[in-house]
Design a protein around this motif. Structure first.
Motif, PDB file in Angstrom:
ATOM      1  N   ALA A  83       0.833  -1.205   0.000  1.00 36.11           N
ATOM      2  CA  ALA A  83       0.000   0.000   0.000  1.00 36.11           C
ATOM      3  C   ALA A  83       0.869   1.258   0.000  1.00 36.11           C
ATOM      4  O   ALA A  83       0.551   2.249  -0.664  1.00 36.11           O
ATOM      5  CB  ALA A  83      -0.920  -0.011   1.223  1.00 36.11           C
ATOM      6  N   ILE A  84       1.971   1.221   0.739  1.00 34.46           N
ATOM      7  CA  ILE A  84       2.887   2.370   0.762  1.00 34.46           C
ATOM      8  C   ILE A  84       3.542   2.548  -0.602  1.00 34.46           C
ATOM      9  O   ILE A  84       3.650   3.664  -1.126  1.00 34.46           O
ATOM     10  CB  ILE A  84       3.944   2.186   1.865  1.00 34.46           C
ATOM     11  N   VAL A  85       3.965   1.439  -1.203  1.00 33.16           N
ATOM     12  CA  VAL A  85       4.564   1.502  -2.536  1.00 33.16           C
ATOM     13  C   VAL A  85       3.563   2.066  -3.535  1.00 33.16           C
ATOM     14  O   VAL A  85       3.905   2.861  -4.406  1.00 33.16           O
ATOM     15  CB  VAL A  85       5.040   0.103  -2.978  1.00 33.16           C
ATOM     16  N   GLY A  86       2.306   1.680  -3.391  1.00 33.28           N
ATOM     17  CA  GLY A  86       1.287   2.149  -4.315  1.00 33.28           C
ATOM     18  C   GLY A  86       1.072   3.645  -4.268  1.00 33.28           C
ATOM     19  O   GLY A  86       0.681   4.258  -5.268  1.00 33.28           O
ATOM     20  N   ARG A  87       1.331   4.272  -3.130  1.00 34.26           N
ATOM     21  CA  ARG A  87       1.176   5.728  -3.033  1.00 34.26           C
ATOM     22  C   ARG A  87       2.365   6.465  -3.637  1.00 34.26           C
ATOM     23  O   ARG A  87       2.286   7.663  -3.906  1.00 34.26           O
ATOM     24  CB  ARG A  87       0.987   6.139  -1.568  1.00 34.26           C
ATOM     25  N   GLY A  88       3.487   5.739  -3.791  1.00 35.32           N
ATOM     26  CA  GLY A  88       4.645   6.352  -4.450  1.00 35.32           C
ATOM     27  C   GLY A  88       5.251   7.485  -3.638  1.00 35.32           C
ATOM     28  O   GLY A  88       5.323   7.440  -2.407  1.00 35.32           O
ATOM     29  N   GLU A  89       5.635   8.560  -4.318  1.00 32.87           N
ATOM     30  CA  GLU A  89       6.323   9.673  -3.661  1.00 32.87           C
ATOM     31  C   GLU A  89       5.476  10.407  -2.629  1.00 32.87           C
ATOM     32  O   GLU A  89       6.008  10.873  -1.615  1.00 32.87           O
ATOM     33  CB  GLU A  89       6.848  10.654  -4.710  1.00 32.87           C
ATOM     34  N   PRO A  90       4.140  10.571  -2.841  1.00 34.17           N
ATOM     35  CA  PRO A  90       3.342  11.240  -1.798  1.00 34.17           C
ATOM     36  C   PRO A  90       3.436  10.555  -0.446  1.00 34.17           C
ATOM     37  O   PRO A  90       3.351  11.204   0.596  1.00 34.17           O
ATOM     38  CB  PRO A  90       1.918  11.186  -2.361  1.00 34.17           C
ATOM     39  N   GLY A  91       3.601   9.232  -0.439  1.00 43.36           N
ATOM     40  CA  GLY A  91       3.880   8.496   0.788  1.00 43.36           C
ATOM     41  C   GLY A  91       2.794   8.547   1.842  1.00 43.36           C
ATOM     42  O   GLY A  91       1.652   8.964   1.596  1.00 43.36           O
ATOM     43  N   VAL A  92       3.160   8.124   3.039  1.00 43.69           N
ATOM     44  CA  VAL A  92       2.255   8.106   4.187  1.00 43.69           C
ATOM     45  C   VAL A  92       3.030   8.563   5.417  1.00 43.69           C
ATOM     46  O   VAL A  92       4.256   8.482   5.471  1.00 43.69           O
ATOM     47  CB  VAL A  92       1.682   6.696   4.443  1.00 43.69           C
ATOM     48  N   TYR A  93       2.307   9.029   6.402  1.00 43.11           N
ATOM     49  CA  TYR A  93       2.905   9.253   7.715  1.00 43.11           C
ATOM     50  C   TYR A  93       2.816   7.944   8.491  1.00 43.11           C
ATOM     51  O   TYR A  93       1.881   7.150   8.301  1.00 43.11           O
ATOM     52  CB  TYR A  93       2.200  10.393   8.441  1.00 43.11           C
ATOM     53  N   PHE A  94       3.796   7.716   9.367  1.00 38.45           N
ATOM     54  CA  PHE A  94       3.936   6.394   9.967  1.00 38.45           C
ATOM     55  C   PHE A  94       4.266   6.503  11.452  1.00 38.45           C
ATOM     56  O   PHE A  94       5.035   7.374  11.872  1.00 38.45           O
ATOM     57  CB  PHE A  94       5.051   5.620   9.242  1.00 38.45           C
ATOM     58  N   LEU A  95       3.664   5.600  12.227  1.00 36.55           N
ATOM     59  CA  LEU A  95       3.967   5.470  13.654  1.00 36.55           C
ATOM     60  C   LEU A  95       4.349   4.017  13.927  1.00 36.55           C
ATOM     61  O   LEU A  95       3.537   3.110  13.711  1.00 36.55           O
ATOM     62  CB  LEU A  95       2.754   5.846  14.498  1.00 36.55           C
ATOM     63  N   ASP A  96       5.572   3.799  14.366  1.00 35.13           N
ATOM     64  CA  ASP A  96       6.004   2.455  14.748  1.00 35.13           C
ATOM     65  C   ASP A  96       5.361   2.110  16.089  1.00 35.13           C
ATOM     66  O   ASP A  96       5.524   2.844  17.070  1.00 35.13           O
ATOM     67  CB  ASP A  96       7.525   2.415  14.842  1.00 35.13           C
ATOM     68  N   SER A  97       4.622   0.997  16.142  1.00 42.01           N
ATOM     69  CA  SER A  97       3.903   0.648  17.366  1.00 42.01           C
ATOM     70  C   SER A  97       4.846   0.484  18.551  1.00 42.01           C
ATOM     71  O   SER A  97       4.480   0.796  19.695  1.00 42.01           O
ATOM     72  CB  SER A  97       3.088  -0.632  17.156  1.00 42.01           C
ATOM     73  N   ASP A  98       6.067   0.018  18.317  1.00 45.08           N
ATOM     74  CA  ASP A  98       7.011  -0.156  19.423  1.00 45.08           C
ATOM     75  C   ASP A  98       7.441   1.175  20.022  1.00 45.08           C
ATOM     76  O   ASP A  98       7.840   1.239  21.191  1.00 45.08           O
ATOM     77  CB  ASP A  98       8.256  -0.914  18.940  1.00 45.08           C
ATOM     78  N   ALA A  99       7.381   2.257  19.218  1.00 45.76           N
ATOM     79  CA  ALA A  99       7.807   3.568  19.710  1.00 45.76           C
ATOM     80  C   ALA A  99       6.753   4.233  20.580  1.00 45.76           C
ATOM     81  O   ALA A  99       7.002   5.309  21.132  1.00 45.76           O
ATOM     82  CB  ALA A  99       8.139   4.479  18.526  1.00 45.76           C
ATOM     83  N   LEU A 100       5.593   3.568  20.732  1.00 48.56           N
ATOM     84  CA  LEU A 100       4.499   4.180  21.490  1.00 48.56           C
ATOM     85  C   LEU A 100       4.496   3.782  22.959  1.00 48.56           C
ATOM     86  O   LEU A 100       3.754   4.363  23.746  1.00 48.56           O
ATOM     87  CB  LEU A 100       3.151   3.796  20.852  1.00 48.56           C
TER      88      LEU A 100
END
Length: 310
Positions: free
Chosen positions: A128-145
């Protein structure tokens, strides 16, 4: 005659008790070793029963013994699988299949274990991230929470947000890249994020972060999750004007749960288990929302992986 019958029963009981005893003695071996030992014990029992059934003077005891062995081999697994099926049905009754929008029209925040989102060929999250290409996504690593109180609304700008996107290399293979956001970039992102995608936050082999687990269970839709249940996929809108993440207030467009419960499999034997059948709730709907609307590698890979529940 009576002495012979007693001897036959004694032999049968010894063979029956040999199954767990043998399993304990090879506890350090692999699962294959335990399976082979179980087959060997069942084979030996079958030979003894066959001899008892052939010999006229032992036939009655053999029939009774066959009934006992069949009951033990089939009964407990049947009850265990029935209990598992009831729990699975109750869990699936709490799942939600609505009409999530295409991520192409949103600015999404992905919350997941980073290990399930960076393998392009193995995970729907990565596809899904690859499909968005350069616009990308914001991300939160669950372990960092962990260590953050997520049971109450938290400003997105205060969370360790990252930016993930992909570019195609000269050879044509997509590559995912990520970077942490600066404080000013987090503030800007908080005013843009309008959708949240929670994917595999606690599925084997990645244990769910305690803070995230507590946060999810604070949601009215999820506070009924039992032991052995976890979220698989959750899609819900966010209000960019608020710039906060409140798990208790999420209203899911799509929610799929997992039951991590192994029932006893047929026949009864050590380590012979049957996992719950976890179908993806609204797999086609989830794929339509998550996967890019184009006929190339990312879409095909994403759809297939979502359908497979990976």
């Amino acid at each position: 005659m009576e002495l012979t019958r007693r001897a036959a029963w004694t032999g049968l009981l010894c063979l029956g008790s040999a199954l767990p005893a043998r399993a304990e003695s090879i506890g350090g071996y692999s699962g294959l070793g335990v399976a082979l030992a179980s087959f060997a014990v069942y084979g030996l029992i079958a030979v003894v029963l066959l001899v008892m059934l052939i010999r006229a003077k032992w036939r009655r005891a053999g029939l009774w013994s066959l009934g006992v062995v069949a009951t033990l081999a089939i009964g407990p697994p049947f009850l265990s699988q029935s209990w598992q099926a009831w729990k699975l049905s109750a869990m699936e009754g709490r799942e939600i299949v609505g009409k999530p929008p295409s991520l192409a029209s949103r600015t999404p925040l992905f919350i997941a274990h980073r290990s399930v989102c960076d393998e392009v060929y193995d995970d729907a999250c990565a596809a899904a991230i690859v499909g968005r290409g350069e616009p990308g996504v914001y991300f939160l690593d669950s372990d960092a929470l962990d260590g953050i109180d997520l049971t109450k609304p938290v400003a997105l700008a205060d969370l360790p947000l990252e930016f993930w996107n992909s570019e195609k290399e000269i050879e044509g293979d997509p590559q995912i890249q990520s970077r942490p956001l600066s404080p000013s970039e987090r503030t800007e992102a908080a005013g843009r994020i309008d959708y949240v995608v929670i994917m595999w936050p606690g599925g084997w082999p990645y244990p769910i972060a305690e803070a995230l687990d507590l946060a999810l269970r604070s949601n009215p839709t999820l506070n009924g999750m039992r032991t052995g249940e976890s979220m698989n996929i959750g899609l819900a809108p966010l209000d960019p004007a608020l710039g906060v993440l409140s798990f208790a207030d999420l209203r899911f467009d799509l929610l799929d749960l997992l039951l991590w419960d192994d029932a006893l499999a047929l026949p009864l034997a050590p380590e012979n288990r049957q996992p719950a059948r976890n179908d993806i709730a609204g797999a086609a709907v989830a794929a339509e929302a998550l996967c890019p609307d184009e006929e190339d590698f990312p879409r095909r890979n994403c759809v297939g992986l979502v359908m497979d529940g990976k």
